[in-house]
Design a protein around this motif. Structure first.
Motif, PDB file in Angstrom:
ATOM      1  N   UNK A 192       0.794  -1.117  -0.305  1.00  0.00           N
ATOM      2  CA  UNK A 192      -0.371   0.005  -0.435  1.00  0.00           C
ATOM      3  C   UNK A 192       0.798   1.194  -0.609  1.00  0.00           C
ATOM      4  N   UNK A 193       2.188   1.019   0.148  1.00  0.00           N
ATOM      5  CA  UNK A 193       3.117   2.239   0.555  1.00  0.00           C
ATOM      6  C   UNK A 193       2.803   2.629  -0.464  1.00  0.00           C
ATOM      7  N   UNK A 194       3.561   1.349  -1.582  1.00  0.00           N
ATOM      8  CA  UNK A 194       4.342   2.502  -3.337  1.00  0.00           C
ATOM      9  C   UNK A 194       3.317   2.794  -3.886  1.00  0.00           C
ATOM     10  N   UNK A 195       1.643   1.876  -3.656  1.00  0.00           N
ATOM     11  CA  UNK A 195       0.773   3.051  -4.740  1.00  0.00           C
ATOM     12  C   UNK A 195       0.438   3.656  -3.947  1.00  0.00           C
ATOM     13  N   UNK A 196      -0.136   4.641  -2.638  1.00  0.00           N
ATOM     14  CA  UNK A 196       0.214   5.191  -1.865  1.00  0.00           C
ATOM     15  C   UNK A 196       1.024   7.094  -2.623  1.00  0.00           C
ATOM     16  N   UNK A 197       2.281   6.570  -2.794  1.00  0.00           N
ATOM     17  CA  UNK A 197       3.175   7.669  -3.108  1.00  0.00           C
ATOM     18  C   UNK A 197       3.164   7.566  -4.804  1.00  0.00           C
ATOM     19  N   UNK A 198       2.214   6.360  -5.747  1.00  0.00           N
ATOM     20  CA  UNK A 198       2.161   6.363  -7.039  1.00  0.00           C
ATOM     21  C   UNK A 198       2.826   6.011  -7.834  1.00  0.00           C
ATOM     22  N   UNK A 199       4.103   5.189  -6.970  1.00  0.00           N
ATOM     23  CA  UNK A 199       5.372   4.843  -7.470  1.00  0.00           C
ATOM     24  C   UNK A 199       5.218   2.922  -7.262  1.00  0.00           C
ATOM     25  N   UNK A 200       6.041   2.084  -7.608  1.00  0.00           N
ATOM     26  CA  UNK A 200       5.476   1.257  -7.580  1.00  0.00           C
ATOM     27  C   UNK A 200       6.910   0.086  -6.785  1.00  0.00           C
ATOM     28  N   UNK A 201       6.156  -0.958  -7.155  1.00  0.00           N
ATOM     29  CA  UNK A 201       6.937  -2.530  -6.031  1.00  0.00           C
ATOM     30  C   UNK A 201       7.165  -3.566  -6.610  1.00  0.00           C
ATOM     31  N   UNK A 202       8.176  -4.035  -6.529  1.00  0.00           N
ATOM     32  CA  UNK A 202       8.193  -5.161  -7.453  1.00  0.00           C
ATOM     33  C   UNK A 202       8.534  -6.562  -6.279  1.00  0.00           C
ATOM     34  N   UNK A 203       7.433  -7.589  -5.657  1.00  0.00           N
ATOM     35  CA  UNK A 203       8.040  -8.372  -4.453  1.00  0.00           C
ATOM     36  C   UNK A 203       8.503  -9.751  -5.644  1.00  0.00           C
ATOM     37  N   UNK A 204       9.474 -10.319  -4.638  1.00  0.00           N
ATOM     38  CA  UNK A 204      10.036 -11.243  -4.921  1.00  0.00           C
ATOM     39  C   UNK A 204       9.403 -12.828  -5.296  1.00  0.00           C
ATOM     40  N   UNK A 205       8.331 -12.516  -4.603  1.00  0.00           N
ATOM     41  CA  UNK A 205       7.582 -13.582  -4.564  1.00  0.00           C
ATOM     42  C   UNK A 205       8.343 -14.827  -2.878  1.00  0.00           C
ATOM     43  N   UNK A 206       9.206 -14.972  -3.178  1.00  0.00           N
ATOM     44  CA  UNK A 206      10.251 -15.249  -2.062  1.00  0.00           C
ATOM     45  C   UNK A 206      11.876 -14.621  -1.482  1.00  0.00           C
ATOM     46  N   UNK A 207      11.756 -14.286  -0.230  1.00  0.00           N
ATOM     47  CA  UNK A 207      13.235 -13.324  -0.400  1.00  0.00           C
ATOM     48  C   UNK A 207      14.597 -14.270  -1.317  1.00  0.00           C
ATOM     49  N   UNK A 208      15.542 -13.827  -1.644  1.00  0.00           N
ATOM     50  CA  UNK A 208      16.365 -14.331  -1.640  1.00  0.00           C
ATOM     51  C   UNK A 208      17.597 -13.355  -1.848  1.00  0.00           C
ATOM     52  N   UNK A 209      18.320 -13.232  -2.186  1.00  0.00           N
ATOM     53  CA  UNK A 209      19.394 -12.747  -2.360  1.00  0.00           C
ATOM     54  C   UNK A 209      19.765 -12.551  -3.256  1.00  0.00           C
ATOM     55  N   UNK A 210      19.837 -13.169  -4.342  1.00  0.00           N
ATOM     56  CA  UNK A 210      19.679 -12.814  -5.661  1.00  0.00           C
ATOM     57  C   UNK A 210      18.369 -11.849  -6.249  1.00  0.00           C
ATOM     58  N   UNK A 211      17.253 -12.148  -6.108  1.00  0.00           N
ATOM     59  CA  UNK A 211      16.207 -10.881  -5.913  1.00  0.00           C
ATOM     60  C   UNK A 211      16.887 -10.386  -6.153  1.00  0.00           C
TER      61      UNK A 211
END
Ligand code: MCA
Ligand code: AMP
Length: 481
Positions: A192-211
């Motif tokens: 909701x944070x990025x969406x309130x700002x009008x920015x974007x989010x990329x979710x990794x699905x699962x945390x990993x340092x490569x992502x």
């Protein structure tokens, strides 16, 4: 126009909003898909959301908020007992899920609505006033089953706008994270944070340092994580120059949900030249303090109160502490528009959580430096464990353990763990001394009833638990070796 997410209608054509792996939505597409969800759930009261780390979860929550309805995010790994409790306590009218998701037994009786991320619903102004419930998020206490914290719409707006001020967070930021979407950190701050700002989010699905490395080197500007994630980053850095370069180029690295050990702070700073900043919050209060983007990033502190948040330290008897001396320890109490309104169906617990003048008792103990920086030094309740950034009540695990036929008595404690912060330790008196249950058996038992992150990681069998004259278990006498 949506009061929570103005960019749904005002963002320029084609502007990226959400990306989960290969799948993404622009603001226009999100407005349409969320609008369709909103149409479907309007007037529903409350709806459950099967909160997998997927596009559908984000669309479901935004659509529900547009309709002025409260969303109850469900951990898809919750066991039947935990799920059963949350459903009977919150009484949702239906459950929103991704097409094809298999829903477990306790959800069988509930109408299911599949979220179509390509649907084209009407864009509409959102319903719901500032005091109306937006989310009900379940959080563990020291005893009994989790309580549903009712988070009003005003708190979402207040906390996200305060963070925007503290972090100079704008629509140009691209956030990357791999946090779960059934808690405040991943859902409120991370989606909701990025969406309130009008920015974007990329979710990794699962945390990993490569992502993390991949996204930060291809346009992402901010990283959010729990300390376990930053610990894993710190561990990987010496052998991963790409990761070091990617972190060095980020605008902001933010840690929260538990304390980030100074050792990990220092290792990341040494390898990347960048300082992780910490912010401090709670399910009930959303965010209270943060190191500011324009402030000094001091390891081991959670920064200063956010705009709009009144924060005080108090003595045991409630007397406010006036010293800013880095020494005098008191409980943190907070007041402001960021607070929850109540624990659902728990007027007793709600009343106990607030002081007469409307401050919320956090249970966190802290000192204040002369320049106002807050330093958390501990927690009032020893029966709350923070593992991997998840809050876990010892009592609910003890109750679950006692339901196992091989357990006669049980006590649960947390002990330090370099990766998880704390790990759950089960101390039991077996029903049969000759044939005690195994750790694997008890872990599966707890994971299946409650949730996998609540499972014990260590088992210690005793002939008897140490008890005082009143028969109460003396947890402090359970030595950690
Ligand atoms: C292992 N697994 C099992 C069992 N053992 N499943 C069933 N039965 C078992 N006996 C599975 C787990 O479900 C998981 O499945 C996998 O094995 C690995 O689990 P685990 O070792 O526990 O965890 P991890 O994968 O190493 O996770 C570490 C993590 C995680 C990624 C850091 O703890 C995490 O996501 N933490 C974030 C917590 C958070 O967001 N807290 C915010 C709340 P699978 O492989 O399918 O995953 S605090 C908050 O919101 C406040 C406001 C704040 O301030 O932020
Ligand atoms: P939860 O109830 O799961 O929302 O967790 C809230 C608790 O996490 C707080 O009461 C704190 O004890 C802890 N917490 C959150 N952020 C931090 C931080 N940056 N440093 C130390 N503790 C934190």
């Amino acid at each position: 126009m949506s009061s929570l997410f103005p960019a749904l209608t005002s963002a320029p054509d084609g502007r990226a909003a959400l990306r989960f792996g290969e799948r993404s939505l622009t603001y226009g597409e999100l407005a349409a898909a969320a609008g369709a969800v909103g149409e479907r759930v309007r007037g529903a009261g409350r709806v459950a959301v099967w909160a997998t780390p997927a596009l559908e979860t984000a669309v479901a929550v935004v659509g529900t908020l547009l309709a002025g309805v409260a969303a109850v995010p469900l951990n898809p790994k919750s066991g039947d007992q935990e799920l059963g409790h949350i459903l009977s306590d919150s009484g949702p009218a239906l459950v929103l899920a991704a097409p094809g998701d298999e829903l477990p037994g306790p959800l069988a009786g509930l109408p299911r609505v599949d979220v179509d991320v390509r649907a084209a619903g009407p864009a509409s102004a959102d319903d719901g006033g500032p005091g109306d419930a937006a989310l009900i998020v379940y959080t563990s206490g020291t005893t009994g089953p989790p309580k549903g914290a009712v988070i009003p719409r005003r708190a979402l707006a207040a906390t996200l706008d305060a963070l925007a001020d503290a972090w100079q967070w704008t629509g140009d930021d691209v956030l990357v994270h791999g946090l779960p979407l059934f808690h405040v950190h991943g859902l409120v701050l991370g989606i909701l944070g990025p969406l309130r700002r009008g920015g974007s989010v990329r979710h990794l699905g699962r945390f990993g340092t490569e992502g993390v490395a991949r996204e930060l080197s291809t346009g992402a500007t901010m990283l959010f994580g729990v300390p376990t994630m930053y610990h894993r980053v710190a561990e990987a850095l010496p052998g991963d120059p790409e990761l070091a370069k990617a972190l060095a180029g980020a605008r902001l690295l933010v840690s929260g949900s538990a304390a980030l050990p100074v050792h990990d702070h220092e290792r990341i700073a040494a390898a990347t030249g960048r300082r992780v900043i910490e912010r401090y919050g709670m399910t009930e209060t959303l965010m209270n303090t943060s190191v500011r983007a324009d402030g000094e990033p001091r390891a081991g502190t959670v920064g200063v109160p956010l705009p709009g948040v009144e924060l005080r330290l108090v003595e045991e008897d409630g007397t406010p502490i006036t010293a800013y001396d880095g020494e005098t320890v008191g409980e943190i109490q907070v007041r402001g528009p960021n607070l929850f309104t109540e624990y659902l169906n728990r007027p007793d617990a709600t009343a106990a959580a607030f002081t007469g003048d409307g401050f919320f008792r956090t249970g966190d103990m802290a000192v204040r430096d002369p320049d106002g920086y807050v330093r958390i030094v501990g927690r009032k309740a020893t029966d709350l464990i923070k593992s991997g950034g998840y809050k876990i009540g010892a009592g609910e695990i003890e109750n679950a353990l006692l339901e196992h036929p091989g357990v006669r008595e049980a006590a649960v404690t947390g002990e330090p763990d370099p990766d998880l912060g704390e790990r759950v330790v089960a101390w039991i008196v077996p029903a049969e001394a000759q044939a005690p249950p195994t750790l694997e058996e008890l872990a599966a038992h707890v994971a299946g009833r409650l949730a996998p992150h609540k499972r014990p990681r260590v088992l210690r069998c005793l002939d008897a638990l140490p008890r005082n004259d009143m028969g109460k278990i003396m947890k402090r006498a359970l030595a950690h070796d």
